[in-house]
Each structure stands twice: as C-alpha cells, then as structure tokens.
Design an enzyme around this catalytic site. Structure first.
Site, PDB file in Angstrom:
ATOM      1  N   ARG A   1       3.413   6.510  16.132  1.00 55.32           N
ATOM      2  CA  ARG A   1       2.905   7.746  15.540  1.00 55.32           C
ATOM      3  C   ARG A   1       2.421   8.664  16.656  1.00 55.32           C
ATOM      4  O   ARG A   1       1.781   8.209  17.610  1.00 55.32           O
ATOM      5  CB  ARG A   1       1.748   7.453  14.596  1.00 55.32           C
ATOM      6  CG  ARG A   1       2.105   6.496  13.466  1.00 55.32           C
ATOM      7  CD  ARG A   1       1.078   6.583  12.348  1.00 55.32           C
ATOM      8  NE  ARG A   1       1.146   5.448  11.437  1.00 55.32           N
ATOM      9  CZ  ARG A   1       2.048   5.298  10.468  1.00 55.32           C
ATOM     10  NH1 ARG A   1       2.986   6.203  10.300  1.00 55.32           N
ATOM     11  NH2 ARG A   1       2.020   4.242   9.682  1.00 55.32           N
TER      12      ARG A   1
ATOM     13  N   GLU B   1     -11.193   6.927   7.813  1.00 59.96           N
ATOM     14  CA  GLU B   1     -10.042   7.364   8.598  1.00 59.96           C
ATOM     15  C   GLU B   1      -9.604   8.701   8.007  1.00 59.96           C
ATOM     16  O   GLU B   1      -9.819   8.960   6.814  1.00 59.96           O
ATOM     17  CB  GLU B   1      -8.913   6.338   8.495  1.00 59.96           C
ATOM     18  CG  GLU B   1      -9.281   5.013   9.136  1.00 59.96           C
ATOM     19  CD  GLU B   1      -8.124   4.030   9.132  1.00 59.96           C
ATOM     20  OE1 GLU B   1      -7.688   3.656  10.215  1.00 59.96           O
ATOM     21  OE2 GLU B   1      -7.662   3.653   8.045  1.00 59.96           O
ATOM     22  N   ALA B   2      -8.979   9.539   8.839  1.00 59.24           N
ATOM     23  CA  ALA B   2      -8.553  10.854   8.359  1.00 59.24           C
ATOM     24  C   ALA B   2      -7.611  10.712   7.163  1.00 59.24           C
ATOM     25  O   ALA B   2      -7.569  11.570   6.278  1.00 59.24           O
ATOM     26  CB  ALA B   2      -7.874  11.618   9.477  1.00 59.24           C
TER      27      ALA B   2
ATOM     28  N   SER C   1       2.424   2.057  15.192  1.00 58.04           N
ATOM     29  CA  SER C   1       1.921   1.774  13.846  1.00 58.04           C
ATOM     30  C   SER C   1       1.765   0.275  13.681  1.00 58.04           C
ATOM     31  O   SER C   1       2.535  -0.506  14.226  1.00 58.04           O
ATOM     32  CB  SER C   1       2.908   2.310  12.815  1.00 58.04           C
ATOM     33  OG  SER C   1       2.657   1.715  11.566  1.00 58.04           O
ATOM     34  N   GLY C   2       0.771  -0.119  12.906  1.00 54.88           N
ATOM     35  CA  GLY C   2       0.613  -1.537  12.595  1.00 54.88           C
ATOM     36  C   GLY C   2       1.204  -1.879  11.245  1.00 54.88           C
ATOM     37  O   GLY C   2       1.190  -3.030  10.818  1.00 54.88           O
ATOM     38  N   THR C   3       1.713  -0.883  10.534  1.00 52.65           N
ATOM     39  CA  THR C   3       2.248  -1.152   9.200  1.00 52.65           C
ATOM     40  C   THR C   3       3.700  -0.724   9.034  1.00 52.65           C
ATOM     41  O   THR C   3       4.308  -1.004   8.011  1.00 52.65           O
ATOM     42  CB  THR C   3       1.415  -0.421   8.121  1.00 52.65           C
ATOM     43  OG1 THR C   3       1.512   0.990   8.365  1.00 52.65           O
ATOM     44  CG2 THR C   3      -0.036  -0.834   8.136  1.00 52.65           C
TER      45      THR C   3
ATOM     46  N   SER D   1       0.789  -1.230   0.000  1.00 53.74           N
ATOM     47  CA  SER D   1       0.000   0.000   0.000  1.00 53.74           C
ATOM     48  C   SER D   1       0.825   1.285   0.000  1.00 53.74           C
ATOM     49  O   SER D   1       1.536   1.566  -0.951  1.00 53.74           O
ATOM     50  CB  SER D   1      -0.929  -0.075   1.205  1.00 53.74           C
ATOM     51  OG  SER D   1      -1.839   0.958   1.170  1.00 53.74           O
TER      52      SER D   1
HETATM   53  C1  G16 Z   1      -3.463   0.510   6.516  1.00 60.37           C
HETATM   54  C2  G16 Z   1      -4.786   0.256   7.197  1.00 60.37           C
HETATM   55  C3  G16 Z   1      -5.407   1.571   7.619  1.00 60.37           C
HETATM   56  C4  G16 Z   1      -4.433   2.331   8.501  1.00 60.37           C
HETATM   57  C5  G16 Z   1      -3.078   2.479   7.807  1.00 60.37           C
HETATM   58  C6  G16 Z   1      -2.022   3.045   8.726  1.00 60.37           C
HETATM   59  O1  G16 Z   1      -3.669   1.282   5.382  1.00 60.37           O
HETATM   60  O2  G16 Z   1      -5.628  -0.432   6.313  1.00 60.37           O
HETATM   61  O3  G16 Z   1      -6.601   1.296   8.292  1.00 60.37           O
HETATM   62  O4  G16 Z   1      -4.920   3.592   8.790  1.00 60.37           O
HETATM   63  O5  G16 Z   1      -2.620   1.207   7.383  1.00 60.37           O
HETATM   64  O6  G16 Z   1      -1.929   2.196   9.828  1.00 60.37           O
HETATM   65  P1  G16 Z   1      -0.837   2.337  10.936  1.00 60.37           P
HETATM   66  O7  G16 Z   1      -0.952   3.742  11.462  1.00 60.37           O
HETATM   67  O8  G16 Z   1      -1.195   1.306  11.943  1.00 60.37           O
HETATM   68  O9  G16 Z   1       0.496   2.130  10.280  1.00 60.37           O
HETATM   69  P2  G16 Z   1      -2.925   0.975   4.022  1.00 60.37           P
HETATM   70  O10 G16 Z   1      -3.496   1.960   3.067  1.00 60.37           O
HETATM   71  O11 G16 Z   1      -1.462   1.151   4.279  1.00 60.37           O
HETATM   72  O12 G16 Z   1      -3.291  -0.451   3.733  1.00 60.37           O
END
Ligand code: G16
Length: 539
Positions: free
Chosen positions: A514, A380-381, A507-509, A71
């Site tokens: 954050r 989400e924002a 962060s989960g990604t 993403s």
């Molecule tokens: C993913 C999730 C979103 C989230 C974003 C950032 O988006 O699907 O719901 O807002 O990650 O998440 P975090 O702040 O936990 O890193 P995407 O567009 O990267 O798939």
C-alpha cells in the site's frame, strides 16, 4: 499423560489426512490472522483448531475464540483469527506457532510442531480446553467450520459454535465467558447479552437528549446488516432511527462489492447506487462489522468523509470535555497509525492538547498502546478502533463524589460510555452508537462534526508487486528499509510537495503493498501517490 499424547498424535494424523495442506502455498499469520482464498484455507483452519486448543490448555482452560472471516476482502476470500481470553487479539508470540502449524509439510511435521509447543511451554494435555467460534456470511464459512471442528475434536477440546456473528460480537462473548465468575463480569456471554449491554448503555448516555434526525447505514451486504437490525430492536425506534441499505446477505458476490467501509475510505466516494440527502449522516460498515466510516454530502453534492481520524477526534474531545466538567483527573491519549491524516494529528496535539502515540498498522498494536493511558482512544484512519477505559479510570470514576448535578451527570455519562464502547476490539456497531450519542449531546449534525479540522488531501494506492514480503519498514511503518535504496527516492519526491508525506508498507491482509500520500492539494496528493507507486512497479 503419555497415553493422552499418543492418542492425540494419532487423532491429529487421522484428521489431518482429511484436511491436506495445498502444496506450494506459504501461509503467514498476518495483521488479522490468516487471509486468502477460502478454497485454500481448509488445512489452515483445521490446524488453527489445534493451536486454539493448546492456547486454552496453556491458560488453564480459559476459553479461546476463533473467528472465520475475511472482513473487508472480496467474497471468495476467507480468513481465520484467534481471540485471547480477555477478548484481545492472540498474543504476538503465538503467531509464530500459528504460522509454523499452517506450513508444516506433512502430518508427521504437524504432529512434531504440535508437540514442540506442548514441550517448550509445558502444556498439560490432560487439562481442560475450551473454544468458541463464529463466522461471517461468506459461502466458504460452513466448510471451514467443519475443518475447525475436526481440529478441536482431534485434541479433545470442548467447543461451542456461535454460528454467524460480527467479529466484535465474538470478542465480546469470549471476554464475557472468561469473566463470568469474576467480581466484574463483562456481560452475559451471548449475542442477546451483547445487544442488551449496548442498548442499555446507549439509553443511559442519550437520556433526555433529542433523537438524532436520521442515519443511513450501508452494511456492505455483510453480517453487520442483520445484526444492526437486531440491535436497533433492543434500543427501540423511539430512541434511534436507522435505515439499513446494502443489506442483502443472500447473494454471496455482493459482499463488500462497491460498498462498505473499505470501499468508501479507499475510493473516497459514496457506495455505488446510494443517493444521499444533503447534510444527513451516512455510514458504511465492513464485511464483519469491525470498521465504520461516516460521510455526508453538501448542497453541491460534494462528498465529505468522516473517517477513523474524525471519530477519534470527536471521541477524544467529548471525553476530555466530560472530564473537565466532572473535575476528575485522568489522562486521555489517542493512538493512531501512519495513515492518520496530518491535520488530525495536529488538531489532537495542538488544539485538543491530547498526546498522540503512533504504532504500526493492526489493531493489536494500537490496542496495547491505548492501554497505557487511563482512557486510550485508538482508531485507524480506516475506521477500525475503540476507546479503552483502564481499571484505574473506572475505579476513579466510580468512587468520585460529585458536588453538583453537572459533575454527577458527566461522571455517569463517562461510566456508561465504558459499557457502550466495546472494550475488547474495534466494533462498528458500538462505534456507531458512540458517534450518534456524542452528536446528540452536542446537538451537532455531520457538518458541525466535520468542522473541527480539514483533512489534507490524501490518496491510498494498492500496488501489486512480485513479493510483498520483501518490503520491510521501521519507525511505525514510516520508513522503508527494504528493498534498500527506495526510501531516499521517496524522501526526494516528498520534498517537492507542500505538506507532502508518503510511505509504503506491505499489506498484512492482501497480496499487495500500500502507498499512502498526502499533500496540500488534491492534485499534488494524487501525483505524489502515483509517482511513489510507479517507483514500486518492477520491484
Ligand atoms: C485488518 C486489521 C486492521 C488493518 C486492516 C488492513 O482489518 O484488523 O488493523 O488496518 O486489516 O490491514 P493491511 O493494510 O495490513 O491489509 P480488517 O477489517 O480487514 O480485519
């Protein structure tokens, strides 16, 4: 049965040895599946294949989706996530199995984890298993697809490779496959079916309305560019003019670089090299086209962001107005996260008078909360979101007897919106059409849209810490409970700023935490964000 189990165990061992797990690497199925450097994901994707197969068998052979994408992350990252039969994110209880599979230390451990799930969930291994998959444009995608195929082969799973797709297109296809023989099929299970559904609905919603002046879309050099181009062909240039920029999917390093929805939202500025005309509408997609943010500049070249909160407010007010005209009684609610700008929440509750629910970050959380309303708007924002119509809402609208052309037109528009808006997940292309459709209905440009409320100045900072897993929150991520003692210091800092608010979450990604801060002035918001960030350094 014992024979099938033995065969699968030996196939899993055989294939798994071709996809060894990197030592010392810990994997977690996070906000959006597994995400890290593409070069570290081979074993993870192979193992996701095993889990997808079990998930399908557990659900009597319904089709499960696997999307390979990272993403908004940088080009060298990649990721993988599972899609449940109705196009929703993987059921939360299965995320634990995904993490266990990914971390199994040896081939024997992996086989053990596999059969633990088979036994505890009583999965019939001789039943059918079906999986479909797609990927974004990243260079590491094809090799990861090979690993996935090995996982599916080793478990005797039927699969279809949909090749390069946006994430929401795959969600659409999964739901369409699984509803093919139901009384209400979702759509034709193909990329073409997706374009047809959206294009037809857009034409109905905008029928007899003038065409929008112009929109320029930054595709972040990702999959969204070519797919949007294709979608516009189905809509016809007589109905919509779109200029696509940052649309080079051939140079791997350009993906999300100084462009795209995440860059624009977090940096609060234009994609590099874009020179907009004042008061014209612009938008940015992310790397797999599940997020979108809009913006414009005024005559002084000041940048104005129209983010997920602005999209939610626009959609909620439009739907609320259509319901009022039609006389149909359905409840409309909005779901946001802690990142929602304070002004947007106040506008929704005090001016539009719609209820607002707050959930933790991650579309899966927002999606479920939105399902509790007849019509649930969730964003989400960062521009990730959609609008869900419950089956009660659809039935009520379909059976409504209108008493005037105005009522009839409002009901027909609401029903077409339900086709226009992706019902499975946030979808940048569908959201783009939704926003354009609302603006032409209202005869608004970006400036009129922006007038609804003024954002409180805010700042989002990414802080690299020793161990982001040490950061635990509660109250929809608004309160940091671990590391112990940090939240009271944040509270004290916040008190010093007018309209101040700040929170910290892992962060989960990405491997970072954050920090979000907002306050009455830009200077104060920046200062608060900086002070909270400094607090975390060294933790
Ligand atoms: C993913 C999730 C979103 C989230 C974003 C950032 O988006 O699907 O719901 O807002 O990650 O998440 P975090 O702040 O936990 O890193 P995407 O567009 O990267 O798939």
């Amino acid at each position: 049965m014992a024979e099938i189990a033995q065969l699968q165990a030996s196939e899993i061992r055989k294939y798994s040895s071709i996809h060894p797990r990197p030592a010392d690497q810990k994997f977690t199925y996070g906000t959006a599946g597994f995400r890290l450097l593409g070069s570290l994901l081979d074993s993870v994707v192979f193992r996701v294949g095993l889990l997808a197969s079990l998930r399908s068998r557990k659900l009597d052979g319904q089709t499960i989706g696997v999307m390979i994408t990272a993403s908004h992350n940088p080009p060298d990252d990649n990721g993988v996530k599972l899609i449940d039969p109705q196009g929703e994110m993987l059921e939360a209880s299965w995320e634990t199995y995904a993490t266990k599979f990914a971390n199994a230390a040896s081939e024997d451990d992996l086989v053990k984890e596999y059969f633990n799930v088979v036994e505890s969930l009583r999965i019939n291994l001789s039943g059918p298993a079906r999986v479909v998959f797609g990927r974004d444009t990243r260079a590491s995608g094809p090799a990861l697809v090979s690993a996935l195929k090995d996982g599916l082969r080793s478990t005797d799973t039927k699969f279809t490779d949909y090749r390069i797709l946006t994430t929401p297109q795959l969600h659409y296809i999964v739901k369409s496959i699984n509803t093919q023989n139901s009384p209400v099929p979702y759509g034709k299970p193909s990329e073409e079916g997706y374009y047809e559904k959206l294009a037809n609905a857009f034409k109905v919603v905008t029928k007899s309305k003038p065409k929008l002046a112009s929109i320029t879309v930054d595709a972040a050099n990702g999959v969204g560019g070519p797919k949007l181009k294709e979608l516009v062909k189905y809509i016809g240039s007589e109905n919509l003019d779109v200029v696509i920029v940052k649309n080079d999917v051939t140079a791997a390093e350009k993906l999300n670089n100084q462009a795209g929805a995440d860059f624009v939202k977090t940096q609060q500025k234009l994609p590099t090299g874009l020179h907009p005309k004042p008061y014209e509408l612009y938008a940015s997609l992310d790397g797999d086209a599940d997020r979108i943010v809009f913006y414009y500049i005024d005559e002084t070249e000041k940048f104005h962001l129209l983010d997920g909160d602005k999209i939610a407010s626009l959609a909620a007010s439009f739907i609320r107005d259509l319901l009022a005209v039609s006389g149909v009684e359905l409840d409309v609610g909005v779901v946001q996260t802690a990142y929602a700008n304070g002004s947007s929440s106040t506008y929704l509750t005090d001016i539009l008078k719609v209820p607002v629910t707050v959930t933790p970050t991650g579309v899966k959380h927002l999606h479920h909360a939105a399902q509790l309303y007849d019509i649930g708007v969730y964003f989400e924002a960062n521009g990730h979101g959609t609008v869900l119509f419950s089956s009660n809402a659809v039935k009520t609208l379909e059976s409504f007897e209108a008493h005037s052309p105005g009522q009839q037109s409002a009901v027909s528009t609401l029903l077409a919106l339900q086709d226009l808006i992706n019902q499975t997940v946030g979808d940048a292309l569908s959201d783009l059409l939704l926003v354009v459709a609302i603006l032409v209905h209202k005869a608004w440009g970006p400036q009129e849209w922006d007038l609804a409320y003024t954002d409180l100045p805010n700042r989002l900072v990414r802080v690299v810490v020793k161990d982001r897993h040490a950061f635990k929150t509660e109250n929809a991520e608004r309160k940091l409970v671990e590391p112990v003692g940090v939240q009271p210091i944040i509270d004290d800092l916040v008190k010093k700023y007018k309209n101040g608010r700040s929170f910290v979450r892992a962060s989960g990604t990405e491997d970072a935490v954050r920090v979000y801060a907002e306050a009455a002035t830009r200077l104060e918001a920046d200062e608060l964000a900086l002070k909270v960030s400094e607090l975390l350094k060294g933790l």
